[in-house]
Write a protein that holds these residues in place. Sequence first.
Motif: not given
Length: 669
Positions: A370, A425, A366-367, A409, A334-335, A331, A422-423
């Motif tokens: 992921l 943080k 994004l997800n 997810c 990706i971030q 994660i 995933a957005t």
Amino acid sequence: MILKNYFTLIFIAVFSFSFTANISSQIKPVIIDLGNKEKKNDPTYEEYFEITDCEFEPGAPAMYLLDEQESKVYIDHTKRQYFYSLKRHVKIKILTTEGLEYANLELLSINDKDDKFLNFKAITVNQENGEIVIEKVNKDDIIEEKIKKKSHIKKVVMPKVKVGSIIEYSYEKISPGISFIDDWKYQKEIPVLVSRMIFKNELNSSFAHFNYISTSFRISGNKSIEYSETYDSSLGIREVKNIPSFKKEEFALPVSEYIGKNVHLLSSIRDFTNLKTDTILIDYQDLNKLILEGKYFNYYLHKKNKILSNLNIDKTKDDFDNYEEYVKYIIKEIQNKIDWNEDDFFIPENTPKELLEFKTGNVADLNLLLIAALREAKLRAYPVLCSTRGHARLKNELPSYSDINYLICALELDGKFILLDATAKNLPFGKLPPRILNDKGWLIHKEKYQWIPLQTDDNIGKSTYFLKLKIEDDEIKGDFKTKIEGYSAYHHFEEEEKEGEGNKNDDDEDEEDDDNPLKDWSIEDVEIKKEKIDQPIITSSIISKEIEDEDMIYFNPIIIPPFKENPFTEEERISSIEFPYKTKFSYVLSLEIPEEYEVEEIPEELKISSFDKGIIYTFSAKKMSNKISVTSSFMINKTSHPRGYYPSIKEVFFKMIKKNEEFIILKKK
């Protein structure tokens, strides 16, 4: 900077979750069913100019004189394709200076590739010396603003607008496909004189079938508007008059749950290629099938994209003590390499190849990336469709695309689902942002499709305050320590990130200074300990405040209240009361009193709770020897409360805020 962050931390920890929704007011609308009859002629401009106030909602800043929406579905046989046409015709009367903002128009989202925006006309109509004067919008008044990678909105500044002006505009949008039909929402943020829906179905029933849903909206006094429809297969017209605006309520359900609207959902459609009629959307199993077979998701869920290697994610499970640490690593990678463009939608804007190239995408991009990465890592991960708190709630029965605006997810580990975004943080592993703590989501799986709860008992924000003060040298001074945990800590990290990115303006900072509970205190020796996002934020400082009158000291012991103002002030409640997560607020103060002072007055003890003890507040102040000990707690033990509990919840907040304003009074001997 440390002191500024300290102020922000104290402020955010206390006032960290205020969500509002707009709910209908008390005026009952008159509903007129026109069936297949032709619509009647609307009033003239001269008749409209006779209106100087809204008769059924006096004092309104502006009102819709007409809000008309015409939707049409049809076939272009030459292109062998279905199309959807949306026509809008709107007239707004500006009634006060506050209503001038409604002359700044923001029109619908337009897909740059597929949509056609046609026949846009806009005018400002004024009456001068008894004559009708019309000002047309020119090209310079129209601004196109990019909102997504492939779409934009049109913004229009209407010319020569003043109190009494009539704003009128119309346009048409044509889109390929008929899966998404715009809802007709006949209740707005300002009152509506006439709202009219026209639905034209030019398709033979053998080509397509629509489910039609008509929702009522609640008004105060526990009344509910119910109505029926008169439709035939090709045309429907519904008109609603004298519709009140919806009003703001704190901690409410999304607007879409209460405003009056009509929805057309495509349930089946005939394929031009094989002439087969396919079911589109009847229940969530159908939705599950469509998602799994759809091209948008196929790119991520079924193709080999080599996500891990393309993102240079080279570590494996063997490099970590457990799967949780491995997933955290994926994660984080990706971030760090893909930016979220802050767009919420459940359909991706990009293919994986495009996302890896442009390195920015919406929440679905994004997800889904992921999910694809976790699957490459031999882990079981699935998409979950859901909705943000301010948007809608997913219904148990008939699904609606318009209700869904988010995708997260679900990771399956040890027989349990762990929800990931995933957005996000600044949250511990397995925690979702408050904006999507919204009832439940639908897990997409070939066999294990199911509802997944988004709000769980372990979602909580905690704030604990310890103050050890004494009176000496004409001031009140002492230690101030805090411990901020869970979602209360999350809000601090989010605010700190905004400051680091320069997203705060001077107005935001001035507002925080005004609301800062420590603005009248001097603060020194500030220490802030915040090592990891899954651990509490611990602070300590020395605070002091000068004594204004040595002979009589008035001291408010609750320096940091859980709520500064009562969010529940209306006599009646329309929505249920919905908090995003549970809350636990604890406050302990010790005040040492010099020998030359005696206690003149001390606040009385209070313990109060809502009807089902879902919200509890306690306060106690006791004198022991030369010290006064104050303890206070506030707990939200349940996130959802029926609106029938509103009177008891309102009373808890009213008495709590009143108690938090009381003083300890010390008199010099």
